[in-house]
Design a protein around this motif. Structure first.
Motif, short mmCIF file in Angstrom:
data_model
loop_
_atom_site.label_atom_id
_atom_site.label_comp_id
_atom_site.label_asym_id
_atom_site.label_seq_id
_atom_site.Cartn_x
_atom_site.Cartn_y
_atom_site.Cartn_z
N PHE A 5 -10.05 -3.15 -4.26
CA PHE A 5 -8.77 -3.32 -3.32
C PHE A 5 -8.38 -2.10 -3.81
O PHE A 5 -8.72 -1.82 -5.45
CB PHE A 5 -8.08 -4.53 -3.48
N ILE A 6 -8.27 -1.09 -3.14
CA ILE A 6 -7.57 0.11 -3.81
C ILE A 6 -6.13 1.11 -3.78
O ILE A 6 -5.95 0.84 -1.98
CB ILE A 6 -8.83 1.46 -3.29
N GLY A 7 -5.08 0.39 -4.13
CA GLY A 7 -3.60 1.38 -4.04
C GLY A 7 -2.32 -0.32 -3.56
O GLY A 7 -3.07 -1.15 -2.73
N LEU A 8 -2.24 -0.61 -4.72
CA LEU A 8 -2.10 -1.66 -6.11
C LEU A 8 -0.68 -1.42 -5.10
O LEU A 8 0.47 -1.87 -6.11
CB LEU A 8 -2.44 -2.41 -6.50
N ASP A 30 -5.40 1.78 -8.43
CA ASP A 30 -4.29 2.41 -8.47
C ASP A 30 -4.32 3.79 -9.15
O ASP A 30 -4.46 3.16 -10.29
CB ASP A 30 -3.49 1.18 -8.48
N VAL A 31 -4.43 4.84 -9.38
CA VAL A 31 -3.25 5.85 -9.74
C VAL A 31 -2.17 5.59 -10.81
O VAL A 31 -2.01 5.89 -11.70
CB VAL A 31 -3.24 7.06 -8.89
N VAL A 32 -1.14 4.18 -9.61
CA VAL A 32 0.08 4.42 -11.12
C VAL A 32 0.17 2.75 -11.64
O VAL A 32 -0.05 2.50 -12.51
CB VAL A 32 0.85 4.89 -10.18
N GLY A 229 13.45 -4.59 4.02
CA GLY A 229 13.29 -4.15 4.86
C GLY A 229 12.65 -3.46 5.11
O GLY A 229 11.05 -3.15 4.19
N PHE A 230 12.36 -3.16 6.47
CA PHE A 230 11.89 -1.57 6.83
C PHE A 230 12.77 -0.63 6.84
O PHE A 230 13.39 -0.20 7.08
CB PHE A 230 10.96 -2.15 7.80
N ALA A 231 12.27 0.38 5.50
CA ALA A 231 12.70 1.00 5.07
C ALA A 231 12.77 2.96 6.69
O ALA A 231 11.90 3.06 7.11
CB ALA A 231 12.39 1.92 3.83
N ASP A 233 12.75 5.80 5.91
CA ASP A 233 11.52 6.52 6.18
C ASP A 233 9.97 6.32 6.33
O ASP A 233 9.78 7.07 6.80
CB ASP A 233 11.17 6.55 4.62
N LEU A 234 10.11 4.97 6.30
CA LEU A 234 8.57 4.62 6.94
C LEU A 234 8.63 4.22 8.81
O LEU A 234 7.32 4.78 9.11
CB LEU A 234 8.50 2.83 6.74
N MET A 235 9.13 3.27 8.72
CA MET A 235 10.02 3.99 10.24
C MET A 235 9.53 6.05 10.94
O MET A 235 9.14 5.80 11.96
CB MET A 235 11.11 3.31 11.10
#
Ligand code: NAD
Length: 290
Positions: A5-8, A30-32, A229-231, A233-235
């Motif tokens: 699983f890559i991206g946590l 994950d890189v971070v 919620g759904f930011a 920025d993501l929208m």
């Protein structure tokens, strides 16, 4: 199953945790971010992918997906499957599918709807592009992480479904918010507006399930000071993807284009960054026509 699983991040961590809790052996990278409980830590993406039957990625964008795919595909065994659950360009999904296929590795694009809450509760909806055989093999994992997986056709079609859905969502949220702001100015109470529209032909998910007016309808981010919620920025990210795809396919999408412009202004020039996408309502509230 052995799963890499890559991206946590906000989405990936709870998804990986649900797979581990269901008894799968999950190795994460994950890189971070640190892996959640039950998921063992790999030192590199390649290490997470090398011994996995199925590798899942949940990454910020298509450029990073391409980079990670280039790194891990050479380490994955023939007959294994790469499943990308990020939201990326349709073309990025199709290109990575071709890279995987050239090595005898299966690929599914499987973006999700349902947000961080859905990821934690295991109630996501997966929109999946790829072969029938790959879909059948990964279906049991979709059933753990989500409540529904729709096979939308060949590679890229999952991303196509996702951006079309979110283009409708962005446009509908704006329409709902501007209608509330107009109703305010016409002296209509928000409760009356909700009671009418939620049971009339203007009803929608944004009105009925995610009402942008605080204190009206079911609990939503509006009741929590518009914390996502759904930011927004993501929208904006998803609307940009929809308009890039529309341009590439020569599709006329004036409402999608207008929604993208509005969210762009909201996020980049106003106070929309980091707020829920329903915070369009306080934006309209403060404005006149000028
Ligand atoms: P996030 O930023 O919280 O998580 C992304 C993670 O990827 C981060 O932890 C980051 O460190 C990691 N990462 C970046 N580059 C990497 C690399 N090269 N190798 C390994 N890890 C790397 O984002 P998120 O909210 O979890 O969203 C992930 C994806 O899901 C995005 O494509 C987003 O559009 C989509 N999505 C998000 C939501 C939501 O509500 N958050 C809903 C639906 C879809």
């Amino acid at each position: 199953m052995h799963i890499g699983f890559i991206g946590l991040g906000n989405m990936g961590a709870p998804m990986a945790a649900n797979l581990a809790a269901a008894g799968h052996e999950v190795t994460g990278f994950d890189v971070v971010a640190a892996p959640p409980e039950g998921v063992s830590r790999a030192a590199t993406a390649t290490e997470a992918a090398a011994s996995a039957e199925i590798v899942i990625t949940m990454l910020p964008n298509g450029a990073i997906l391409r980079q990670v795919a280039e790194e891990i595909l050479p380490a994955m065994a023939e007959g294994t499957i790469l499943v990308d659950c990020s939201t990326v360009e349709v073309q990025a999904a199709r290109d990575v599918a071709a890279m995987a296929e050239a090595r005898g590795i299966g690929f599914l694009d499987a973006p999700v709807s349902g947000g961080v809450g859905g990821a934690a509760a295991g109630t996501l909806t997966f929109m999946v592009g790829g072969t029938d055989a790959a879909f059948e093999r990964v279906k049991t994992l979709f059933d753990i992480m989500g409540q529904k997986a729709v096979h939308c056709g060949p590679a890229g079609n999952g991303q196509a479904a996702k951006i079309c859905n979110n283009m409708i969502l962005g446009v509908t949220m704006i329409a709902t918010c501007e209608a509330f702001a107009l109703a305010d100015k016409l002296g209509l109470s928000r409760q009356a507006m909700f009671d009418v529209v939620s049971t009339s032909s203007g009803y929608s998910w944004t009105m009925n399930a995610y009402c942008p007016a605080p204190g009206i309808g079911p609990k939503s981010p509006a009741d929590n000071d518009y914390k996502p919620g759904f930011a927004a920025d993501l929208m904006l990210k998803d609307l940009r993807l929809s308009q890039a795809a529309a341009e590439a396919a020569d599709a006329d999408t004036p409402m999608g284009q207008a929604a993208m412009k509005l969210y762009e202004t909201f996020v980049e020039a106003e106070d929309g960054k980091g707020r829920d996408f329903s915070a369009m309502l306080p934006r309209f509230e403060k404005r006149g026509r000028g």
